[in-house]
Enzyme design. Structure first.
Site, PDB file in Angstrom:
ATOM      1  N   LEU A  13       0.962  -1.451  -0.029  1.00  0.00           N
ATOM      2  CA  LEU A  13      -0.055   0.206  -0.184  1.00  0.00           C
ATOM      3  C   LEU A  13       1.014   1.184  -0.127  1.00  0.00           C
ATOM      4  O   LEU A  13       1.918   1.119   0.864  1.00  0.00           O
ATOM      5  CB  LEU A  13      -0.978  -0.160   1.236  1.00  0.00           C
ATOM      6  CG  LEU A  13      -2.004  -1.184   1.369  1.00  0.00           C
ATOM      7  CD1 LEU A  13      -2.806  -0.793   2.807  1.00  0.00           C
ATOM      8  CD2 LEU A  13      -3.156  -0.622   0.162  1.00  0.00           C
ATOM      9  N   ASP A  14       0.747   2.251  -0.852  1.00  0.00           N
ATOM     10  CA  ASP A  14       1.667   3.367  -0.870  1.00  0.00           C
ATOM     11  C   ASP A  14       1.454   3.955   0.177  1.00  0.00           C
ATOM     12  O   ASP A  14       0.574   3.794   1.121  1.00  0.00           O
ATOM     13  CB  ASP A  14       1.474   4.089  -2.342  1.00  0.00           C
ATOM     14  CG  ASP A  14       0.103   4.947  -2.076  1.00  0.00           C
ATOM     15  OD1 ASP A  14      -0.324   5.235  -1.342  1.00  0.00           O
ATOM     16  OD2 ASP A  14      -0.521   5.153  -3.377  1.00  0.00           O
ATOM     17  N   VAL A  15       2.556   4.976   0.539  1.00  0.00           N
ATOM     18  CA  VAL A  15       2.515   5.702   1.984  1.00  0.00           C
ATOM     19  C   VAL A  15       1.141   6.326   2.371  1.00  0.00           C
ATOM     20  O   VAL A  15       0.998   6.716   3.491  1.00  0.00           O
ATOM     21  CB  VAL A  15       3.858   6.565   2.006  1.00  0.00           C
ATOM     22  CG1 VAL A  15       3.637   7.784   0.988  1.00  0.00           C
ATOM     23  CG2 VAL A  15       4.336   6.924   3.038  1.00  0.00           C
TER      24      VAL A  15
END
Length: 191
Positions: free
Chosen positions: A48-50
Protein backbone atom coordinates in the site's frame (compact mmCIF):
# COMPACT_ATOMS: atom_id res chain seq x y z
CA UNK A 1 11.63 -26.68 10.74
CA UNK A 2 10.20 -23.46 12.17
CA UNK A 3 6.51 -22.81 11.53
CA UNK A 4 5.67 -19.83 9.32
CA UNK A 5 3.78 -16.96 10.89
CA UNK A 6 1.14 -14.66 9.37
CA UNK A 7 -0.25 -11.28 10.38
CA UNK A 8 -2.87 -8.77 9.33
CA UNK A 9 -2.41 -5.10 10.12
CA UNK A 10 -4.29 -1.86 9.66
CA UNK A 11 -1.53 0.13 7.98
CA UNK A 12 -1.67 3.76 9.05
CA UNK A 13 -1.36 6.70 6.68
CA UNK A 14 2.27 7.80 6.32
CA UNK A 15 3.86 4.35 6.73
CA UNK A 16 5.82 2.53 4.03
CA UNK A 17 4.81 -1.13 3.46
CA UNK A 18 8.30 -2.34 4.35
CA UNK A 19 10.62 -2.97 7.29
CA UNK A 20 13.88 -1.55 5.93
CA UNK A 21 14.78 1.06 3.36
CA UNK A 22 17.85 1.67 1.25
CA UNK A 23 17.41 5.43 1.51
CA UNK A 24 19.90 7.11 3.83
CA UNK A 25 17.39 9.68 5.07
CA UNK A 26 13.87 8.34 5.03
CA UNK A 27 11.14 10.67 6.31
CA UNK A 28 8.46 7.96 6.33
CA UNK A 29 7.78 5.46 9.09
CA UNK A 30 8.39 1.76 8.54
CA UNK A 31 6.31 -1.24 9.65
CA UNK A 32 8.95 -2.18 12.23
CA UNK A 33 8.02 1.02 14.11
CA UNK A 34 4.56 -0.37 14.92
CA UNK A 35 4.16 -1.64 18.49
CA UNK A 36 4.72 -5.34 17.67
CA UNK A 37 7.65 -7.74 17.76
CA UNK A 38 7.68 -9.18 14.24
CA UNK A 39 9.77 -12.30 13.62
CA UNK A 40 12.83 -12.08 11.41
CA UNK A 41 12.09 -12.46 7.67
CA UNK A 42 8.57 -11.01 7.93
CA UNK A 43 7.54 -9.49 4.60
CA UNK A 44 4.60 -7.48 3.36
CA UNK A 45 2.32 -9.31 0.92
CA UNK A 46 1.92 -6.67 -1.76
CA UNK A 47 2.06 -2.99 -0.94
CA UNK A 48 0.00 0.00 0.00
CA UNK A 49 1.62 3.30 -0.92
CA UNK A 50 2.57 5.72 1.84
CA UNK A 51 -0.67 7.74 1.47
CA UNK A 52 -2.90 4.64 1.54
CA UNK A 53 -4.32 2.97 4.61
CA UNK A 54 -5.98 -0.26 5.54
CA UNK A 55 -5.50 -3.99 5.35
CA UNK A 56 -1.97 -5.22 4.79
CA UNK A 57 -0.99 -8.88 5.01
CA UNK A 58 2.39 -9.95 6.38
CA UNK A 59 4.01 -13.38 6.34
CA UNK A 60 7.28 -15.21 6.83
CA UNK A 61 6.36 -17.53 3.93
CA UNK A 62 7.52 -16.34 0.50
CA UNK A 63 5.25 -18.86 -1.29
CA UNK A 64 2.18 -17.33 0.35
CA UNK A 65 3.38 -13.87 -0.63
CA UNK A 66 3.92 -14.98 -4.25
CA UNK A 67 0.42 -16.48 -4.44
CA UNK A 68 -1.25 -13.22 -3.42
CA UNK A 69 0.90 -10.99 -5.59
CA UNK A 70 1.27 -13.03 -8.79
CA UNK A 71 -1.77 -15.31 -9.16
CA UNK A 72 -3.97 -12.56 -10.62
CA UNK A 73 -7.17 -13.95 -9.14
CA UNK A 74 -7.12 -12.58 -5.59
CA UNK A 75 -9.64 -9.77 -5.20
CA UNK A 76 -8.60 -6.61 -3.40
CA UNK A 77 -11.32 -4.17 -2.32
CA UNK A 78 -10.72 -0.51 -1.59
CA UNK A 79 -12.97 2.21 -0.22
CA UNK A 80 -11.99 5.38 -2.02
CA UNK A 81 -12.92 8.98 -1.26
CA UNK A 82 -12.74 10.98 -4.47
CA UNK A 83 -12.93 14.65 -5.29
CA UNK A 84 -16.34 15.78 -6.53
CA UNK A 85 -19.67 14.05 -7.06
CA UNK A 86 -18.85 10.95 -9.11
CA UNK A 87 -21.52 10.12 -11.70
CA UNK A 88 -22.93 6.74 -12.69
CA UNK A 89 -21.26 7.24 -16.10
CA UNK A 90 -17.87 7.63 -14.39
CA UNK A 91 -18.55 4.51 -12.32
CA UNK A 92 -19.43 2.54 -15.49
CA UNK A 93 -16.26 3.78 -17.19
CA UNK A 94 -14.15 2.59 -14.24
CA UNK A 95 -15.94 -0.79 -14.33
CA UNK A 96 -15.15 -1.30 -18.04
CA UNK A 97 -11.49 -0.28 -17.68
CA UNK A 98 -9.71 3.02 -18.21
CA UNK A 99 -6.43 4.05 -19.74
CA UNK A 100 -3.65 4.78 -17.24
CA UNK A 101 0.10 5.17 -17.51
CA UNK A 102 2.25 2.31 -16.24
CA UNK A 103 6.03 1.88 -16.70
CA UNK A 104 6.02 4.72 -19.24
CA UNK A 105 3.39 3.02 -21.41
CA UNK A 106 -0.37 3.37 -21.74
CA UNK A 107 -2.33 0.56 -20.12
CA UNK A 108 -6.06 -0.27 -20.11
CA UNK A 109 -7.15 -1.58 -16.71
CA UNK A 110 -9.07 -4.85 -16.57
CA UNK A 111 -12.81 -4.74 -15.93
CA UNK A 112 -13.53 -4.50 -12.21
CA UNK A 113 -16.34 -3.96 -9.71
CA UNK A 114 -17.01 -0.32 -8.82
CA UNK A 115 -20.00 1.06 -6.94
CA UNK A 116 -20.93 4.18 -5.05
CA UNK A 117 -21.11 3.68 -1.27
CA UNK A 118 -22.20 5.62 1.79
CA UNK A 119 -19.51 7.36 3.83
CA UNK A 120 -17.73 4.56 5.73
CA UNK A 121 -17.16 4.81 9.46
CA UNK A 122 -13.37 5.18 9.51
CA UNK A 123 -11.45 7.07 12.17
CA UNK A 124 -10.20 10.46 11.09
CA UNK A 125 -6.90 10.20 9.22
CA UNK A 126 -3.72 11.41 10.94
CA UNK A 127 -3.23 13.97 8.17
CA UNK A 128 -6.38 15.97 7.58
CA UNK A 129 -8.15 15.65 4.26
CA UNK A 130 -9.40 18.92 2.82
CA UNK A 131 -12.75 20.07 4.14
CA UNK A 132 -16.16 20.78 2.57
CA UNK A 133 -15.24 24.37 1.71
CA UNK A 134 -13.34 22.91 -1.27
CA UNK A 135 -16.42 21.21 -2.71
CA UNK A 136 -18.16 17.86 -2.40
CA UNK A 137 -16.57 14.42 -2.27
CA UNK A 138 -17.88 10.91 -3.01
CA UNK A 139 -17.04 7.43 -1.77
CA UNK A 140 -16.76 4.40 -4.05
CA UNK A 141 -15.84 0.77 -3.56
CA UNK A 142 -13.32 -0.58 -6.10
CA UNK A 143 -12.68 -4.34 -6.29
CA UNK A 144 -9.98 -5.58 -8.65
CA UNK A 145 -7.62 -8.50 -9.14
CA UNK A 146 -4.69 -6.62 -10.62
CA UNK A 147 -2.47 -4.21 -8.76
CA UNK A 148 -0.40 -1.92 -10.93
CA UNK A 149 1.59 0.87 -9.27
CA UNK A 150 -0.91 3.33 -7.74
CA UNK A 151 -3.58 1.86 -10.01
CA UNK A 152 -6.70 2.93 -8.11
CA UNK A 153 -5.42 6.51 -7.79
CA UNK A 154 -4.63 6.62 -11.51
CA UNK A 155 -8.04 5.15 -12.39
CA UNK A 156 -10.03 7.74 -10.43
CA UNK A 157 -7.92 10.55 -11.90
CA UNK A 158 -8.56 9.18 -15.40
CA UNK A 159 -12.30 9.85 -14.94
CA UNK A 160 -11.72 13.31 -13.43
CA UNK A 161 -12.07 12.43 -9.73
CA UNK A 162 -8.67 12.37 -8.01
CA UNK A 163 -8.40 10.13 -4.95
CA UNK A 164 -8.39 11.96 -1.62
CA UNK A 165 -8.34 8.91 0.67
CA UNK A 166 -7.80 5.21 -0.10
CA UNK A 167 -8.42 2.42 2.42
CA UNK A 168 -8.01 -1.27 1.53
CA UNK A 169 -10.78 -3.19 3.29
CA UNK A 170 -10.36 -6.71 1.88
CA UNK A 171 -7.81 -9.06 0.32
CA UNK A 172 -9.42 -12.30 -0.87
CA UNK A 173 -11.61 -13.42 2.03
CA UNK A 174 -9.60 -11.53 4.66
CA UNK A 175 -11.34 -8.41 5.95
CA UNK A 176 -10.01 -5.29 7.67
CA UNK A 177 -13.01 -5.61 9.98
CA UNK A 178 -12.58 -3.99 13.37
CA UNK A 179 -8.77 -3.69 13.30
CA UNK A 180 -7.80 -0.32 14.71
CA UNK A 181 -5.29 1.92 12.91
CA UNK A 182 -1.80 0.53 13.62
CA UNK A 183 -3.14 -2.69 15.16
CA UNK A 184 -1.40 -5.97 14.32
CA UNK A 185 -3.15 -9.33 14.68
CA UNK A 186 -1.47 -12.71 14.23
CA UNK A 187 -3.59 -15.22 12.28
CA UNK A 188 -3.23 -18.96 11.71
CA UNK A 189 -3.27 -18.68 7.92
CA UNK A 190 -3.73 -16.23 5.07
CA UNK A 191 -5.03 -18.87 2.67
Amino acid sequence: MEKHRHFIIHKPYGFLSQFITNQAKNKHKLLGELDFDFPENTMAVGRLDVKSEGLLLLTTNGKVSDYFTTSGNVEKEYYVQVNGEISEEDVKELQKGVEIGFDGKKYITKPCIVKKIDIPNFPERSKKIRDDRHGPTSWISVTLTEGKFRQVRKMTSAVGHPTLRLVRVRVGSILLGDLQVGEVREVDSLM
